[in-house]
Design a protein around this motif. Sequence first.
Motif, short mmCIF file in Angstrom:
data_model
loop_
_atom_site.label_atom_id
_atom_site.label_comp_id
_atom_site.label_asym_id
_atom_site.label_seq_id
_atom_site.Cartn_x
_atom_site.Cartn_y
_atom_site.Cartn_z
N UNK A 109 0.54 -1.23 0.40
CA UNK A 109 0.11 0.37 -0.15
C UNK A 109 0.99 1.09 -0.22
N UNK A 110 1.76 1.33 0.94
CA UNK A 110 2.82 2.51 0.99
C UNK A 110 3.05 2.55 0.12
N UNK A 111 3.55 1.71 -1.37
CA UNK A 111 4.19 1.78 -2.49
C UNK A 111 3.58 1.51 -3.59
N UNK A 112 2.75 2.57 -3.81
CA UNK A 112 1.60 2.36 -4.29
C UNK A 112 1.54 0.92 -5.43
N UNK A 113 1.61 -0.96 -4.49
CA UNK A 113 1.58 -1.64 -5.37
C UNK A 113 0.30 -2.57 -4.88
N UNK A 114 -0.73 -2.41 -5.19
CA UNK A 114 -2.11 -2.63 -5.03
C UNK A 114 -2.33 -3.77 -6.23
N UNK A 115 -2.14 -3.39 -7.07
CA UNK A 115 -2.35 -4.87 -8.76
C UNK A 115 -1.25 -5.82 -8.10
N UNK A 116 -0.10 -5.49 -7.47
CA UNK A 116 1.15 -6.70 -6.51
C UNK A 116 -0.28 -8.08 -5.91
N UNK A 117 -0.93 -7.17 -5.19
CA UNK A 117 -1.58 -7.95 -4.34
C UNK A 117 -2.89 -8.36 -4.74
N UNK A 118 -3.52 -7.82 -5.84
CA UNK A 118 -3.97 -8.61 -6.15
C UNK A 118 -4.07 -9.95 -6.89
N UNK A 119 -2.95 -9.70 -7.92
CA UNK A 119 -2.54 -10.45 -8.97
C UNK A 119 -1.59 -11.75 -7.80
N UNK A 120 -1.73 -11.53 -6.48
CA UNK A 120 -1.10 -12.35 -5.19
C UNK A 120 -2.62 -13.23 -4.89
N UNK A 121 -4.10 -12.27 -4.60
CA UNK A 121 -4.72 -12.93 -4.83
C UNK A 121 -5.79 -13.84 -6.02
N UNK A 122 -5.33 -13.63 -6.69
CA UNK A 122 -5.67 -14.62 -7.84
C UNK A 122 -4.56 -15.86 -7.93
N UNK A 123 -3.49 -15.43 -7.66
CA UNK A 123 -2.55 -16.61 -7.31
C UNK A 123 -2.43 -18.00 -6.72
N UNK A 124 -2.86 -16.97 -5.25
CA UNK A 124 -3.43 -17.79 -4.56
C UNK A 124 -4.78 -18.67 -4.56
N UNK A 125 -5.36 -17.93 -5.17
CA UNK A 125 -6.79 -18.45 -4.95
C UNK A 125 -6.64 -19.69 -6.62
N UNK A 126 -5.99 -20.18 -7.35
CA UNK A 126 -5.69 -20.95 -8.09
C UNK A 126 -5.23 -21.91 -7.82
N UNK A 127 -4.12 -22.07 -6.65
CA UNK A 127 -2.92 -23.09 -6.46
C UNK A 127 -4.05 -23.64 -5.00
N UNK A 128 -5.23 -22.04 -4.20
CA UNK A 128 -5.64 -23.12 -3.52
C UNK A 128 -6.88 -23.69 -3.20
N UNK A 129 -7.57 -23.11 -4.03
CA UNK A 129 -9.07 -24.24 -4.36
C UNK A 129 -8.46 -25.78 -5.35
N UNK A 130 -7.76 -26.06 -5.76
CA UNK A 130 -7.18 -27.37 -6.14
C UNK A 130 -7.30 -28.32 -4.85
N UNK A 131 -5.95 -27.47 -4.18
CA UNK A 131 -5.59 -28.47 -3.15
C UNK A 131 -5.84 -28.79 -2.32
N UNK A 132 -7.09 -27.77 -1.40
CA UNK A 132 -7.97 -28.36 -0.21
C UNK A 132 -9.04 -29.10 -1.08
N UNK A 133 -9.82 -28.73 -2.27
CA UNK A 133 -11.14 -30.22 -3.03
C UNK A 133 -10.27 -31.29 -2.55
N UNK A 134 -9.37 -31.48 -3.15
CA UNK A 134 -8.43 -32.92 -3.28
C UNK A 134 -8.25 -33.50 -2.40
N UNK A 135 -7.78 -32.06 -1.19
CA UNK A 135 -7.89 -33.39 0.45
C UNK A 135 -8.90 -33.39 1.32
#
Length: 281
Positions: A125-151
Amino acid sequence: MIGNRFDNFLAGGLLGIASFGAYNVGNNVAAMITQSAFQPLERVLFPSFAKLTGDKTRLNEAFQKSQASLFAIGFPMGVGLALIAEPFVYLTLGPKWSIAVTVIQFIAPVLGMQIVFGPSNALAYALGATRTLFNRGIVLLIFRVPIVLAGLYFFGLIGLLVARVISGGIVVSVVNFYIVRSLTGLSPWRQLFVTWRSWVSGGAMILALLALRELTGPITNNFAAGKALVETVLLGGGVYCSVHAALWIISGRSQIGVEAELMKVISAILGRFRKPRERSV
């Protein structure tokens, strides 16, 4: 929100209401104790980082100080909660909530370790890199959903908990390490190195509490649970703080870490008491 709550969407139907209820309670207890107290502190970091955006060296130093300090408190809270889960749940919820004990033992250490990345949000937020946080959310969603679903689908509750450890402990850590590196230039190794005293102290605490568990009997009543809880907290906290302080002194009293911040606070308090005495003299 979808990534963080995806397991709740499916757990009720696949685990059954009783197991899902115990899972939800254990998850909420772990999150409340390990993370809720740190969220206001993380918000305070934003204006501090914002003032240093023009000086990368000072910004990186402030970021690592916050990482080391928050982790030094959050890590033993997460691991410690896992180690006191049985007497804690016995006293607060009752003897029939053994599933909640298992949930806390899996989830609390992961949530405690994730605190090291708490300052990364304020930094972005201090560096104005909010797009980076959005991209992180997308990446974590892509990885987390199949891992949790399979387990969850193939192995039930234990599979869900292992999936939470993998997705929250490994995937989240890898993604955050590289996000911080993109914002600050700090390598994953440098981010880990500032927390080494906490890792060693946490290991000593775990060994001490496992030894204590071997010497104590099973928990069969509230008195035994209360006794185990007090003994575990006192021994674990004493070992962790003692080893942490000793390592700080041996390593040269580093200015990056919770010890240096505590010494500043203590010095300020002592200074306030000295001034009135000097004036009276």
